[in-house]
Write an enzyme that holds these catalytic residues in place. Structure first.
Site, PDB file in Angstrom:
ATOM      1  N   LYS A 111      17.137 -14.969  23.229  1.00 28.83           N
ATOM      2  CA  LYS A 111      18.559 -15.237  23.452  1.00 28.83           C
ATOM      3  C   LYS A 111      18.842 -16.015  24.737  1.00 28.83           C
ATOM      4  O   LYS A 111      19.941 -16.516  24.923  1.00 28.83           O
ATOM      5  CB  LYS A 111      19.351 -13.924  23.427  1.00 28.83           C
ATOM      6  CG  LYS A 111      19.387 -13.334  22.019  1.00 28.83           C
ATOM      7  CD  LYS A 111      20.305 -12.162  21.865  1.00 28.83           C
ATOM      8  CE  LYS A 111      20.351 -11.808  20.378  1.00 28.83           C
ATOM      9  NZ  LYS A 111      21.241 -10.748  20.040  1.00 28.83           N
ATOM     10  N   LYS A 194      14.939 -15.851  12.717  1.00 32.74           N
ATOM     11  CA  LYS A 194      15.527 -14.842  11.822  1.00 32.74           C
ATOM     12  C   LYS A 194      16.958 -15.257  11.492  1.00 32.74           C
ATOM     13  O   LYS A 194      17.604 -15.983  12.251  1.00 32.74           O
ATOM     14  CB  LYS A 194      15.467 -13.455  12.443  1.00 32.74           C
ATOM     15  CG  LYS A 194      16.528 -13.169  13.463  1.00 32.74           C
ATOM     16  CD  LYS A 194      16.668 -11.664  13.683  1.00 32.74           C
ATOM     17  CE  LYS A 194      17.826 -11.433  14.640  1.00 32.74           C
ATOM     18  NZ  LYS A 194      18.500 -10.193  14.508  1.00 32.74           N
ATOM     19  N   LYS A 197      23.849 -13.527  12.507  1.00 36.65           N
ATOM     20  CA  LYS A 197      25.288 -13.797  12.346  1.00 36.65           C
ATOM     21  C   LYS A 197      25.769 -14.857  13.318  1.00 36.65           C
ATOM     22  O   LYS A 197      26.665 -15.614  13.011  1.00 36.65           O
ATOM     23  CB  LYS A 197      26.189 -12.574  12.538  1.00 36.65           C
ATOM     24  CG  LYS A 197      25.602 -11.304  12.950  1.00 36.65           C
ATOM     25  CD  LYS A 197      26.696 -10.272  13.127  1.00 36.65           C
ATOM     26  CE  LYS A 197      26.074  -8.908  13.058  1.00 36.65           C
ATOM     27  NZ  LYS A 197      25.162  -8.635  14.197  1.00 36.65           N
TER      28      LYS A 197
HETATM   29  N1  AQP Z   1      17.525 -11.420   9.688  1.00 32.99           N
HETATM   30  C1  AQP Z   1      17.385 -10.110   9.662  1.00 32.99           C
HETATM   31  N2  AQP Z   1      16.465  -9.532   8.863  1.00 32.99           N
HETATM   32  C2  AQP Z   1      16.326  -8.181   8.821  1.00 32.99           C
HETATM   33  N3  AQP Z   1      17.082  -7.330   9.540  1.00 32.99           N
HETATM   34  C3  AQP Z   1      18.006  -7.869  10.352  1.00 32.99           C
HETATM   35  N4  AQP Z   1      18.902  -7.325  11.190  1.00 32.99           N
HETATM   36  C4  AQP Z   1      19.637  -8.298  11.778  1.00 32.99           C
HETATM   37  N5  AQP Z   1      19.234  -9.498  11.330  1.00 32.99           N
HETATM   38  C5  AQP Z   1      18.215  -9.278  10.450  1.00 32.99           C
HETATM   39  C6  AQP Z   1      19.051  -5.893  11.412  1.00 32.99           C
HETATM   40  O1  AQP Z   1      20.420  -5.571  11.273  1.00 32.99           O
HETATM   41  C7  AQP Z   1      20.703  -4.485  12.141  1.00 32.99           C
HETATM   42  C8  AQP Z   1      21.957  -4.753  12.903  1.00 32.99           C
HETATM   43  O2  AQP Z   1      21.730  -5.814  13.750  1.00 32.99           O
HETATM   44  P1  AQP Z   1      22.729  -6.126  14.918  1.00 32.99           P
HETATM   45  O3  AQP Z   1      23.928  -6.711  14.359  1.00 32.99           O
HETATM   46  O4  AQP Z   1      22.984  -4.915  15.729  1.00 32.99           O
HETATM   47  O5  AQP Z   1      21.953  -7.103  15.876  1.00 32.99           O
HETATM   48  P2  AQP Z   1      21.013  -8.278  15.632  1.00 32.99           P
HETATM   49  O6  AQP Z   1      19.644  -7.817  15.226  1.00 32.99           O
HETATM   50  O7  AQP Z   1      21.067  -9.086  16.878  1.00 32.99           O
HETATM   51  O8  AQP Z   1      21.669  -9.027  14.394  1.00 32.99           O
HETATM   52  P3  AQP Z   1      22.097 -10.521  14.302  1.00 32.99           P
HETATM   53  O9  AQP Z   1      22.643 -10.744  12.952  1.00 32.99           O
HETATM   54  O10 AQP Z   1      20.976 -11.410  14.733  1.00 32.99           O
HETATM   55  O11 AQP Z   1      23.304 -10.578  15.337  1.00 32.99           O
HETATM   56  P4  AQP Z   1      23.550 -11.572  16.530  1.00 32.99           P
HETATM   57  O12 AQP Z   1      23.522 -12.935  15.944  1.00 32.99           O
HETATM   58  O13 AQP Z   1      24.910 -11.196  17.036  1.00 32.99           O
HETATM   59  O14 AQP Z   1      22.481 -11.347  17.542  1.00 32.99           O
HETATM   60  C9  AQP Z   1      19.500  -4.270  13.035  1.00 32.99           C
HETATM   61  O15 AQP Z   1      18.771  -3.168  12.545  1.00 32.99           O
HETATM   62  C10 AQP Z   1      18.711  -5.535  12.846  1.00 32.99           C
HETATM   63  O16 AQP Z   1      17.325  -5.327  13.011  1.00 32.99           O
END
Ligand code: AQP
Length: 330
Positions: A111, A194, A197
């Site tokens: 990040k 990955k 969002k």
């Molecule tokens: N691409 C992914 N594949 C599998 N699992 C995923 N998770 C997120 N993206 C994937 C899982 O979703 C849960 C919630 O995630 P989060 O929203 O708390 O944070 P994150 O992992 O940072 O998700 P994002 O979508 O990537 O959000 P942003 O873009 O805001 O950083 C977690 O269990 C995560 O592993």
């Protein structure tokens, strides 16, 4: 009854990665555990958020949980900022966590890639400690996460062990649970990343609220390769392998079965259409339920009830911790 906990950030519209990697697992686990499901709004401000969107998304994330099959009969639903005790515990944990441990966090490296220190908020560095507090304050036994978050659960385990050894048995040491398939859904345009969002481009991300046309378009333009032959090989065919994994996860079949279904198909258009059909078939009913959940006005009731219980459980734990570290008067 053992307890499981997970939090999802309202940092954007939820993706099929969030669904496959986490929410769907919660649905399976909820009946066998005392289940705590939170919306991590305090985590989401590690990157700037529009306050109005954040308010709205907190409720929307909860509505997706319910639409995906989570029930208030089994789950304590809460918004993280409704239980401010997490932040108080995080401060204590920051004082027993060293910078070296946090510097090793892959998510922090990803990040902050290409950014100078002046542009990196401290919260981005320390949020894994807040995540540890989220988990440990409820004595969660298991934490289902996508593989990207495994390292953070390991940090929570280290913090629990460190605190327990310094102040006596206090916290349950949690176990991460990673799905066999779908632990890391990849971006459709850039499978080296990955699916997230907050990705810079929405083209490679299937959002839970995408309409059918958008889903089909994103999948039909997903990056593949020049082989013109469907097969599973994460290293040499990451795009195709990602689509096969999504298919396997949504249909709840093993990878070998999904691979056998498509192996040798030479028309990527036919393969992608089958994947798009599968995603549409799974998401459309969830979207319909989501709209109903938001319309029936139950979200606030679930959140109020959940916050009350979450505060009680977290409050008891924090009282114990404050006493052990010597805060206040004896
Ligand atoms: N691409 C992914 N594949 C599998 N699992 C995923 N998770 C997120 N993206 C994937 C899982 O979703 C849960 C919630 O995630 P989060 O929203 O708390 O944070 P994150 O992992 O940072 O998700 P994002 O979508 O990537 O959000 P942003 O873009 O805001 O950083 C977690 O269990 C995560 O592993």
């Amino acid at each position: 009854m053992k307890r499981f906990l997970s939090l999802v950030q309202p940092s954007g519209s939820l993706t099929i990665g969030n669904y496959i990697g986490s929410i769907r697992q919660f649905v399976k686990l909820q009946e066998s555990y005392d289940t705590f499901i939170g919306v991590a709004d305090m985590h989401s401000i590690t990157v700037p958020q529009n306050p109005e969107f954040l308010h709205r998304r907190n409720r929307e994330v909860l509505a997706w949980f319910v639409a995906a099959g989570l029930s208030d009969k089994h789950c304590t639903f809460f918004i993280q900022s409704d239980v401010r005790l997490h932040a108080e515990l995080a401060w204590i944990f920051e004082c027993i966590t060293n910078m070296g441990e946090l510097s090793r966090m892959t998510q922090f490296k990803v990040k902050t890639e290409g950014k100078t220190d002046k542009k990196i908020p401290c919260g981005l560095f320390t949020y894994p400690v807040l995540m540890a507090a989220d988990i440990l304050i409820y004595d969660a036994d298991i934490v289902p996460v996508g593989s990207d978050q495994k390292q953070h659960v390991e940090l929570a385990r280290n913090i629990a062990e460190c605190f327990n050894s310094r102040f006596g048995d206090t916290f349950v040491v949690p176990e991460p649970v990673i799905p066999n398939v779908g632990g890391r859904v990849r971006d459709l345009q850039d499978p080296s990343k990955k699916m997230s969002k907050s990705a810079t481009s929405p083209k490679g991300v299937i959002f839970l609220d995408d309409d059918e046309a958008a889903i089909r378009k994103k999948i039909s333009s997903a990056a593949t390769d020049m082989d013109a032959c469907v097969d599973y090989d994460e290293a040499s065919k990451p795009g195709v392998s990602n689509l096969i994994s999504i298919y396997a996860s949504l249909n709840e079949i093993g990878l070998p079965e999904a691979i056998a279904k498509f192996k040798g198909e030479t028309r990527y258009s036919v393969f992608k259409k089958a994947i798009a059909d599968c995603v549409v078939e799974h998401l459309m009913p969830i979207q319909e339920r989501y709209r109903k959940v938001l319309a029936d006005g139950m979200v606030d009731e679930y959140l109020d009830k959940g916050a009350k219980r979450a505060r009680e459980v977290a409050g008891r734990k924090l009282d114990e911790v404050f006493a052990k570290v010597g805060f206040g008067r004896a």
